[in-house]
Design an enzyme around this catalytic site. Structure first.
Site, PDB file in Angstrom:
ATOM      1  N   LYS A  21       0.826  -1.224   0.000  1.00  0.00           N
ATOM      2  CA  LYS A  21       0.000   0.000   0.000  1.00  0.00           C
ATOM      3  C   LYS A  21       0.852   1.262   0.000  1.00  0.00           C
ATOM      4  CE  LYS A  21      -2.820   2.513   3.413  1.00  0.00           C
ATOM      5  NZ  LYS A  21      -1.800   3.343   4.070  1.00  0.00           N
ATOM      6  N   ASN A  22       1.800   1.339   0.918  1.00  0.00           N
ATOM      7  CA  ASN A  22       2.546   2.585   1.063  1.00  0.00           C
ATOM      8  C   ASN A  22       3.579   2.796  -0.043  1.00  0.00           C
ATOM      9  OD1 ASN A  22       1.025   3.172   3.258  1.00  0.00           O
ATOM     10  ND2 ASN A  22       2.626   2.844   4.778  1.00  0.00           N
ATOM     11  N   CYS A 115      -6.358   8.470   8.225  1.00  0.00           N
ATOM     12  CA  CYS A 115      -6.601   7.889   9.550  1.00  0.00           C
ATOM     13  C   CYS A 115      -6.350   8.952  10.613  1.00  0.00           C
ATOM     14  CB  CYS A 115      -5.681   6.691   9.782  1.00  0.00           C
ATOM     15  SG  CYS A 115      -6.294   5.155   9.069  1.00  0.00           S
ATOM     16  N   ARG A 120      -0.928  15.196  12.630  1.00  0.00           N
ATOM     17  CA  ARG A 120      -0.395  14.903  11.300  1.00  0.00           C
ATOM     18  C   ARG A 120      -0.286  16.145  10.410  1.00  0.00           C
ATOM     19  NH1 ARG A 120      -2.458   9.266   8.954  1.00  0.00           N
ATOM     20  NH2 ARG A 120      -0.289   9.066   8.390  1.00  0.00           N
ATOM     21  N   ASP A 304       3.268   1.320  12.226  1.00  0.00           N
ATOM     22  CA  ASP A 304       2.141   0.615  11.599  1.00  0.00           C
ATOM     23  C   ASP A 304       1.992  -0.818  12.112  1.00  0.00           C
ATOM     24  OD1 ASP A 304       1.577   2.878  10.196  1.00  0.00           O
ATOM     25  OD2 ASP A 304       2.289   2.163   8.254  1.00  0.00           O
ATOM     26  N   ARG A 396      -8.785  -0.592   3.971  1.00  0.00           N
ATOM     27  CA  ARG A 396      -7.884   0.419   3.383  1.00  0.00           C
ATOM     28  C   ARG A 396      -6.468  -0.114   3.217  1.00  0.00           C
ATOM     29  NH1 ARG A 396      -7.822   6.188   5.815  1.00  0.00           N
ATOM     30  NH2 ARG A 396      -6.176   6.222   4.268  1.00  0.00           N
TER      31      ARG A 396
HETATM   32  C1  UD1 Z   1       3.687   7.220   6.291  1.00  0.00           C
HETATM   33  C2  UD1 Z   1       2.851   5.992   6.062  1.00  0.00           C
HETATM   34  C3  UD1 Z   1       2.160   5.592   7.345  1.00  0.00           C
HETATM   35  C4  UD1 Z   1       3.158   5.434   8.473  1.00  0.00           C
HETATM   36  C5  UD1 Z   1       4.062   6.665   8.590  1.00  0.00           C
HETATM   37  C6  UD1 Z   1       5.186   6.499   9.584  1.00  0.00           C
HETATM   38  C7  UD1 Z   1       2.184   6.183   3.736  1.00  0.00           C
HETATM   39  C8  UD1 Z   1       1.081   6.391   2.771  1.00  0.00           C
HETATM   40  N1  UD1 Z   1       1.862   6.282   5.040  1.00  0.00           N
HETATM   41  O1  UD1 Z   1       2.802   8.261   6.681  1.00  0.00           O
HETATM   42  O2  UD1 Z   1       1.483   4.361   7.115  1.00  0.00           O
HETATM   43  O3  UD1 Z   1       2.483   5.256   9.686  1.00  0.00           O
HETATM   44  O4  UD1 Z   1       4.639   6.954   7.309  1.00  0.00           O
HETATM   45  O5  UD1 Z   1       5.959   5.398   9.261  1.00  0.00           O
HETATM   46  O6  UD1 Z   1       3.297   5.889   3.366  1.00  0.00           O
HETATM   47  N2  UD1 Z   1       5.110  15.177  10.543  1.00  0.00           N
HETATM   48  C9  UD1 Z   1       5.141  16.520  10.816  1.00  0.00           C
HETATM   49  N3  UD1 Z   1       5.170  17.403   9.768  1.00  0.00           N
HETATM   50  C10 UD1 Z   1       5.154  16.985   8.471  1.00  0.00           C
HETATM   51  C11 UD1 Z   1       5.127  15.602   8.191  1.00  0.00           C
HETATM   52  C12 UD1 Z   1       5.090  14.714   9.254  1.00  0.00           C
HETATM   53  O7  UD1 Z   1       5.159  16.942  11.960  1.00  0.00           O
HETATM   54  O8  UD1 Z   1       5.180  17.832   7.561  1.00  0.00           O
HETATM   55  C13 UD1 Z   1       5.039  14.218  11.654  1.00  0.00           C
HETATM   56  C14 UD1 Z   1       3.711  13.439  11.667  1.00  0.00           C
HETATM   57  O9  UD1 Z   1       2.689  14.166  12.313  1.00  0.00           O
HETATM   58  C15 UD1 Z   1       4.100  12.192  12.405  1.00  0.00           C
HETATM   59  C16 UD1 Z   1       5.539  11.958  11.964  1.00  0.00           C
HETATM   60  O10 UD1 Z   1       6.011  13.213  11.476  1.00  0.00           O
HETATM   61  O11 UD1 Z   1       4.072  12.411  13.789  1.00  0.00           O
HETATM   62  C17 UD1 Z   1       5.706  10.889  10.922  1.00  0.00           C
HETATM   63  O12 UD1 Z   1       4.974  11.215   9.786  1.00  0.00           O
HETATM   64  P1  UD1 Z   1       5.391  10.772   8.332  1.00  0.00           P
HETATM   65  O13 UD1 Z   1       6.656   9.990   8.368  1.00  0.00           O
HETATM   66  O14 UD1 Z   1       5.318  11.970   7.464  1.00  0.00           O
HETATM   67  O15 UD1 Z   1       4.211   9.783   7.967  1.00  0.00           O
HETATM   68  P2  UD1 Z   1       3.300   9.777   6.683  1.00  0.00           P
HETATM   69  O16 UD1 Z   1       4.119  10.017   5.473  1.00  0.00           O
HETATM   70  O17 UD1 Z   1       2.087  10.592   6.922  1.00  0.00           O
END
Ligand code: UD1
Length: 419
Positions: A21-22, A115, A120, A304, A396
């Site tokens: 998925k990711n 989710c 986030r 995850d 999902r």
């Molecule tokens: C991706 C994965 C998700 C997984 C996560 C962490 C996909 C589609 N989803 O989500 O399944 O749980 O990685 O391994 O690949 N953050 C900020 N500012 C930002 C971006 C992120 O503060 O601009 C924070 C987020 O709130 C969170 C942390 O960084 O606490 C990790 O987020 P991130 O690694 O960006 O996860 P996703 O890409 O959303």
């Protein structure tokens, strides 16, 4: 819709792990960059894949999907505002921002959904785009970004965000000059995105390490690519084998990608070995507890997998502490596990678990994807019948969790009625 699970059966048999998925979501966004044809194999048939296809079609791409392979022709794509419906459903739709910037120099989107795991934010994505020459406007509901000329930049991420790393890679692929991302996320799905882009002719290196270098190219070419296996689905089924006991084989697994999961299971006394692209699990006894299981960016233990391991530790022979370091509100499964007889105290993002010998079947509700999967696993270890409602969350991320677990000898069926 939901699932009914009758607990108590030991698992046996084998399943093949499907596409990730990711990995598929950013790669589908990357098809916008080619301006031609992308053929992508091993795509999981999950809701988020269909949501991405909806976005691609909205942008003017021609898309065919037979349930496994997706063919995208992005020749006629245009920089339209991303549609609010799909963007509201799926947080990773923000990944289209980098793709649109790269190809057209602008994007417009509503704030992304997904989710509910806490705040986030997407500040890291926007900060990085700004460094590449993007200016923003919009109101409280929408974000519009535009670059007179998108240029390569040195980007030092304050946190190794998966999505921000992918977004910068996409933006940098067709930007002018060199982009260097430091403190990049090292998740295997980023390596897969790099693999797709390299196959399409991009100049990119370093994915899987903390420094990724991208030299912008003028254009990409047609590409054919196969998506990596889903390491979280594999981890979920290993946790299923561990919680129910038994002897299972998962095929099409890249063991190197799930080392933190394998290590933690071994620490719990579960027997695992790899044979080529298969992982074999044998679990006879109640698992040992883990003094501390802390989530972190790859190669630390994946967030995850936290809910599934929390369910597993709920029946371990002793006390464990789970620390969720990635998301401040990834705890919706805790109250449901407690309803099933688990002894868990939650303090902020720490869960103090006192393992019980057996859980009890109950009616419970999935409130997010992995938390929902954790409740199914809990059902496998529970006495009697467990009804898990909220299957739409679970779907999902899992193409057919009921069929796969049934193939592993679990007693699980689809529940059509609402509670
Ligand atoms: C991706 C994965 C998700 C997984 C996560 C962490 C996909 C589609 N989803 O989500 O399944 O749980 O990685 O391994 O690949 N953050 C900020 N500012 C930002 C971006 C992120 O503060 O601009 C924070 C987020 O709130 C969170 C942390 O960084 O606490 C990790 O987020 P991130 O690694 O960006 O996860 P996703 O890409 O959303």
């Amino acid at each position: 819709m939901g699932y009914r699970v009758i607990g108590g059966r030991r698992l046996c048999g084998e399943v093949v792990i499907g596409g990730c998925k990711n990995a598929v979501l950013p790669i589908l966004a990357a098809t916008v960059l080619t301006g031609g044809k992308s053929v992508i194999h091993n795509c999981p048939d999950i809701l988020d894949t269909h949501t991405s296809i909806e976005i691609l079609r909205h942008l003017g791409c021609k898309v065919e999907y037979d349930g496994t392979s997706i063919i995208v022709d992005s020749a006629a794509a245009a920089a339209r505002a991303l549609p609010a419906g799909p963007v509201g459903k799926m947080r990773s739709s923000i990944i289209f921002a980098g793709a649109l910037l790269s190809r057209f120099g602008s994007f417009e989107t509503a704030e992304p959904g997904g989710c509910r795991l806490g705040l986030r934010p997407i500040d890291l994505h926007l900060q990085a785009f700004r460094r590449m020459g993007v200016n923003f406007d919009g109101d409280s509901q929408t974000i519009c970004g535009k670059a007179a000329e998108l240029t390569g930049a040195k980007i030092n991420l304050a946190f190794p965000s998966v999505g921000a790393t992918q977004n910068v890679i996409l933006a940098a692929t067709l930007a002018r000059g060199r982009t260097i991302i430091s403190n990049a996320a090292r998740e295997p799905e980023i390596v897969d995105l790099q693999g797709f882009l390299q196959a399409a002719g991009a100049e990119i290196a370093g994915a899987g390490t903390s420094t990724i270098v991208i030299d912008g190219v003028e254009k990409l070419q047609n590409v054919e690519y196969k998506i990596m296996p889903d390491r979280i689905v594999a981890g979920t089924y290993l946790a299923a084998g561990a919680i129910a006991g038994g002897h299972i084989r998962l095929k099409n697994v890249k063991a190197a990608d799930i080392m933190p999961i394998i290590d933690s299971l071994e620490d719990m006394g579960i027997n695992l070995h790899t044979e080529g692209a298969s992982v074999v699990l044998r679990a006879k006894n109640r698992p040992n507890p883990l003094p501390i299981l802390a989530t972190g960016p790859h190669p630390a233990f994946p967030t995850d997998m936290q809910p599934q391991f929390t369910a597993l530790l709920a029946i371990a022979a002793g006390h464990s502490i789970v620390i969720e370091n990635l998301f401040e509100a990834r705890d919706a499964h805790i109250s449901e596990l407690v309803r099933m007889g688990a002894d868990i105290k939650s303090e902020g993002h720490r869960f103090y678990i006192n393992g019980v010998e057996r859980l009890n079947g109950a009616k419970v509700a999935a409130k997010d994807l992995r938390g929902g999967a954790a409740l199914i696993l809990a059902g496998l270890a529970a006495k009697g019948e467990t009804e898990i409602h909220g299957a739409e969350y679970i779907k999902r991320g899992y193409t057919a969790i009921d069929k796969d677990l049934k193939a592993l000898n679990a007693e699980i069926s689809v529940l059509k009625t609402t509670p």
